[in-house]
Motif scaffolding. Structure first.
Motif, mmCIF file in Angstrom:
data_model
loop_
_atom_site.group_PDB
_atom_site.id
_atom_site.type_symbol
_atom_site.label_atom_id
_atom_site.label_comp_id
_atom_site.label_asym_id
_atom_site.label_seq_id
_atom_site.Cartn_x
_atom_site.Cartn_y
_atom_site.Cartn_z
ATOM 1 N N LEU A 186 0.830 -1.204 0.000
ATOM 2 C CA LEU A 186 0.000 0.000 0.000
ATOM 3 C C LEU A 186 0.862 1.252 0.000
ATOM 4 C CD1 LEU A 186 -2.795 1.363 0.247
ATOM 5 C CD2 LEU A 186 -2.580 1.114 2.736
ATOM 6 N N LEU A 187 1.884 1.269 0.840
ATOM 7 C CA LEU A 187 2.762 2.432 0.924
ATOM 8 C C LEU A 187 3.573 2.610 -0.358
ATOM 9 C CD1 LEU A 187 4.030 2.032 4.608
ATOM 10 C CD2 LEU A 187 2.262 3.591 3.746
ATOM 11 N N ALA A 188 4.052 1.489 -0.924
ATOM 12 C CA ALA A 188 4.862 1.560 -2.141
ATOM 13 C C ALA A 188 4.033 2.023 -3.332
ATOM 14 C CB ALA A 188 5.491 0.198 -2.430
ATOM 15 N N TRP A 189 2.828 1.487 -3.468
ATOM 16 C CA TRP A 189 1.971 1.864 -4.594
ATOM 17 C C TRP A 189 1.417 3.269 -4.422
ATOM 18 C CZ3 TRP A 189 -1.434 -2.112 -7.523
ATOM 19 C CH2 TRP A 189 -0.642 -3.200 -7.923
ATOM 20 N N LYS A 190 1.258 3.715 -3.177
ATOM 21 C CA LYS A 190 0.737 5.060 -2.941
ATOM 22 C C LYS A 190 1.682 6.104 -3.519
ATOM 23 C CE LYS A 190 -1.446 7.817 0.687
ATOM 24 N NZ LYS A 190 -1.781 7.877 2.144
ATOM 25 N N LYS A 191 2.973 5.829 -3.464
ATOM 26 C CA LYS A 191 3.958 6.753 -4.029
ATOM 27 C C LYS A 191 3.860 6.811 -5.549
ATOM 28 C CE LYS A 191 7.348 6.056 -0.319
ATOM 29 N NZ LYS A 191 8.716 5.568 0.011
ATOM 30 N N ALA A 192 3.401 5.720 -6.156
ATOM 31 C CA ALA A 192 3.319 5.652 -7.614
ATOM 32 C C ALA A 192 1.978 6.115 -8.160
ATOM 33 C CB ALA A 192 3.588 4.224 -8.082
#
Length: 203
Positions: A186-192
């Motif tokens: 969730l955190l990684a995709w939120k940046k993208a």
């Protein structure tokens, strides 16, 4: 492949152990948006189908067959994005998308739980609810919707309890790890993801 063995104090089987490793690999590749995750998802789902059949989790067993089908679709979606993009971008759900996802989860739960009451499973409602939620999560993942990780966090937490109840201890541990990995995803995709919600819904 179904002979019981002990691993770190947990009773498991070689097939469950293989499924465990394949599933971890799948989620790790999903976090990195690597399309090869879908290949591991297909193999992992096939292996877990046998594990769940032996545990009378028929909803989860059938779910693995659906996962295999959706994985082929998801793999194609990731490799062939629309509108000339080189990769399928991470996007967020609109309000309509949230409502459609919730309605799909509810309808799936009612239907699956009803079907499971005619089997010898002892957990038709829990199995039905989590099976339906997993289907929603898988569809959202296939379209790289950020909210797929929120669905997986909820579903995986509840699955831990279900698998402890069914004495699938290694799988319960796996889903506990999945919760952590889903938060990371969730955190990684939120940046993208773009700042504004995507107006297109599961197209």
């Amino acid at each position: 492949m179904n002979d019981t063995l002990l691993l770190l104090g947990f009773a498991t089987t070689p097939l469950e152990l293989i499924s465990f490793v394949l599933a971890l690999t799948t989620v790790a590749l999903n976090i990195g948006q690597n399309h090869w995750a879908w290949l591991f998802a297909i193999i992992s789902s096939a292996a877990y189908g046998w594990v769940f059949f032996a545990s009378r989790l028929y909803g989860d067993m059938a779910l693995q067959l659906v996962f295999i089908t959706v994985s082929f679709w998801g793999w194609y979606q990731w490799l062939h994005p629309q509108q000339g993009a080189t990769v399928l971008p991470v996007t967020t759900l609109s309000l309509r998308g949230w409502l459609a996802s919730g309605a799909g989860w509810l309808a799936g739960f009612l239907l699956i739980a009803w079907l499971l009451t005619s089997t010898d499973t002892d957990v038709p409602h829990a199995d039905g609810f989590l099976t339906a939620g997993s289907l929603v999560g898988q569809v959202l993942l296939s379209r790289k919707k950020l909210e797929n990780w929120i669905v997986w966090i909820v579903v995986d937490i509840l699955y831990v309890g279900l698998y402890i109840h069914k004495n699938l201890m290694l799988t319960a541990v796996l889903y506990g790890v999945f919760v952590v990995m889903a938060v990371i995803g969730l955190l990684a995709w939120k940046k993208a993801a773009p700042a504004a919600p995507d107006a297109m819904v599961l197209k």
